[in-house]
Enzyme design. Structure first.
Site, PDB file in Angstrom:
ATOM      1  CB  CYS A 169      -0.886  -0.004   1.221  1.00 22.18           C
ATOM      2  SG  CYS A 169      -1.711  -1.577   1.438  1.00 22.18           S
ATOM      3  CB  SER A 170       3.435   1.995  -2.348  1.00 25.63           C
ATOM      4  OG  SER A 170       2.710   1.934  -3.544  1.00 25.63           O
ATOM      5  N   GLY A 173       4.164   7.238  -1.763  1.00 27.73           N
ATOM      6  CA  GLY A 173       5.511   6.864  -2.183  1.00 27.73           C
ATOM      7  C   GLY A 173       6.657   7.299  -1.291  1.00 27.73           C
ATOM      8  CG  ASP A 193      -2.261   2.934  -2.982  1.00 30.70           C
ATOM      9  OD1 ASP A 193      -1.694   3.025  -1.888  1.00 30.70           O
ATOM     10  OD2 ASP A 193      -3.454   3.234  -3.150  1.00 30.70           O
ATOM     11  CG  ASP A 237       1.813   2.269   5.715  1.00 26.87           C
ATOM     12  OD1 ASP A 237       1.278   2.106   6.817  1.00 26.87           O
ATOM     13  OD2 ASP A 237       1.982   3.375   5.199  1.00 26.87           O
ATOM     14  CB  CYS A 294      -0.750   5.744  10.781  1.00 29.31           C
ATOM     15  SG  CYS A 294      -2.143   5.771   9.691  1.00 29.31           S
TER      16      CYS A 294
END
Lengths: 389, 181
Positions: A169-170, A173, A193, A237, A294
């Protein structure tokens, strides 16, 4: 004596604030200051209600945070969510060096400092007379605007040159380009993504920073081992509820309920299993998976990691990060695998970066352990066929 | 994704040759480290190592966004438009360069032409309408364009006259991020 009986909203936030202070004082010296009629729970309920009111959280989220922190820390955490984190940038070592970049920016009147002992590429920006996201150095790709916390998972991943790496899940970037910088633009990175719109920013950043070893695609992450597999390292992520970045997006305070958290948790589990399956355990240099979010919710962090430990032949290894708090091995009624203390948690009030969670796995075998239920059914079938004969 | 046809290759290399010499284009294809190739995907030309190209082949056409470096795109009329994303490969090999003074950087990065008053240095023997790379005085490539005047003419040009026509600049990373790919 503190009056806690009326559940009516005091109209004034200052009054609420005062009552919060008073309640905390009572809880601090409960024996002496309490109203003998009231139980400790009443005070706690009142405090939670007032805090939710004062800081605009919904009751569910406030309950979750009170489970995570003790009262003193809770207040610090809530206060930290009200102020913004410092602006940090990461030097793109493919194009520049930190010292040169710092000098160039200082010449533009930017006030900055190294981010800390733990990073050789991070800079913290105190104030700037020019927009920091539009200087000629930025446009030429000498640095990336990136939160301090989002450098950590890449450091934990520690990709080596000439490896094959997947960033699931970039977008936009920041982490992908950091991985490329650590790999010195060799090997291969697949940056995925699911959101096509966000892929545009991802592609632009990859080109701006001069990264040439990357494939950008917008597949669903869950499709992964089917399309391409056999990676040396995978960074996941995961999409999350964002409870660690409330200072960035305050809408989280009111719009996240239990259903959202559990939905995130479900997607995260699926993605993590895909990520693990995409790694080749026999890789000579790698075989590692880094999972990060996060969010600071246990449902999205330890729970997901614990689930993966049960379903795949992986073990947790040290993240290699020097600081951060250990993950929970037990939380309320839940008991997790003891190695969960190798994971790391980051909090806005403690580390002055976004709330974050990092776990690093080592894959042990490419075989997928069968689910217990399935195994039993198969065994029964075998016994059944034997009895037929 | 497919290799370029003969005609496309011709248009593409003719365009590249305006900025870098044909020997250097050869250097892009015959590299000592790995074999590199140009591939066309959704009208865009990508430059990547063979290994990356082969892995990119695994993805469905619809889902593949980019691989390696995008050099530019073919327009509907069959012309080739070079993007600023190619700058990393153009700048080191460039034959003709124009350096802009710090006070002109901003103006160029907003998409304006380079004026004589902003001109810091220019490669000698630049002819008129020659493809040039625009650099800042600290040798950071900022974009590219076409010289409006030869080096000789620049010397006696009036300060407000244009010396380089703007074609692409790195400011487009912010201005046209959506239409890049």
């Amino acid at each position: 004596m503190l009056n806690i009986s009326p559940r009516l909203e005091p109209p004034d936030l200052q009054l609420v604030h005062q009552r919060i202070k008073d309640t905390i004082a009572v809880l601090g010296n409960f024996k002496r200051l309490r109203d003998p009629e009231r139980k400790r729970k009443d005070y706690l309920d009142l405090l939670r209600h007032d805090l939710a009111n004062y800081y605009n959280y919904n009751d569910y989220l406030m309950q979750k945070f009170t489970d995570l922190f003790d009262i003193k820390e809770l207040i610090e955490f809530l206060e930290a969510n009200e102020v913004e984190r410092p602006v940090t940038i990461r030097t793109n070592t493919l194009k520049s060096r930190r010292r040169d970049l710092a000098q160039a920016l200082i010449n533009r009147g930017v006030n900055l400092d190294p981010i800390g002992e733990w990073s050789k590429v991070g800079l913290i920006v105190f104030d700037s007379p020019v927009p920091i996201g539009a200087t000629p150095e930025y446009l030429a790709g000498h640095y990336m605007l990136q939160g301090a916390s989002s450098m950590l998972p890449v450091m934990a991943l520690a990709a080596q040159p000439n490896e094959k790496v997947l960033d699931m899940c970039s977008a936009p970037g920041g982490k992908t380009t950091y991985i490329a910088a650590l790999m010195k633009n060799t090997g291969m990175i697949v940056a995925n993504d699911v959101n096509k719109e966000r892929c545009k920013a991802l592609t632009a950043n990859i080109h701006r920073l001069g990264v040439v070893n990357t494939i950008v695609c917008s597949e669903n992450g869950r499709q992964f081992p089917k399309i391409v597999g056999g990676f040396d390292r995978v960074l996941l992520d995961a999409p999350c509820s964002g409870t660690g970045v409330i200072s960035k997006d305050a809408s989280v305070k009111s719009n996240k309920v239990e259903k959202d958290i559990l939905r995130c948790s479900h997607i995260q589990k699926e993605l993590l299993l895909s990520a693990i399956d995409s790694v080749d355990a026999r890789s000579s240099t790698g075989g590692y998976i880094v999972y990060c979010t996060c969010s600071i919710m246990v449902e999205e962090d330890e729970w997901v990691v614990d689930y993966a430990l049960k379903r795949r032949s992986v073990k947790l290894v040290s993240t290699g990060l020097e600081f951060g708090r250990e993950g929970f091995t037990k939380f309320k009624e839940r008991r997790f695998h003891p190695t969960l203390k190798l994971t790391r948690r980051y909090y806005p009030h403690e580390h002055n970066m976004d709330g974050f969670f990092v776990a690093k796995f080592k894959k042990l075998s490419n075989l997928i352990p069968a689910k217990e239920g399935v195994y039993c059914r198969k065994a029964k079938a075998i016994i059944f066929t034997f009895t037929l004969y | 994704m497919r290799p370029l046809t003969a005609e496309e290759t011709k248009t593409f290399f003719e365009k590249l040759a305006k900025y870098i010499s044909p020997e250097n284009i050869k250097l892009l294809l015959d590299r000592p480290d790995a074999s590199y190739c140009f591939r066309l995907h959704k009208d865009r030309v990508f430059y990547a190592s063979e290994k990356i190209m082969l892995t990119a082949n695994n993805f469905a056409r619809k889902e593949l966004v980019s691989f390696g470096t995008c050099f530019g795109k073919f327009t509907k009329t069959g012309k080739f438009r070079l993007y600023m994303t190619a700058l990393d490969y153009l700048a080191p090999y460039a034959q003709f360069k124009v350096w802009v003074k710090p006070n002109g950087e901003q103006s160029f990065l907003y998409g304006n032409h380079v004026l004589k008053s902003h001109l810091g240095r220019i490669t000698d023997s630049t002819s008129k309408y020659q493809g040039v790379i625009v650099m800042s005085m600290s040798d950071v490539p900022l974009g590219f364009g076409v010289s409006a005047k030869s080096t000789q003419e620049c010397r006696r040009a009036d300060p407000s006259s244009i010396v380089t026509f703007h074609q692409a600049d790195v400011g487009e990373y912010l201005r046209t991020e959506e239409t890049l790919l």
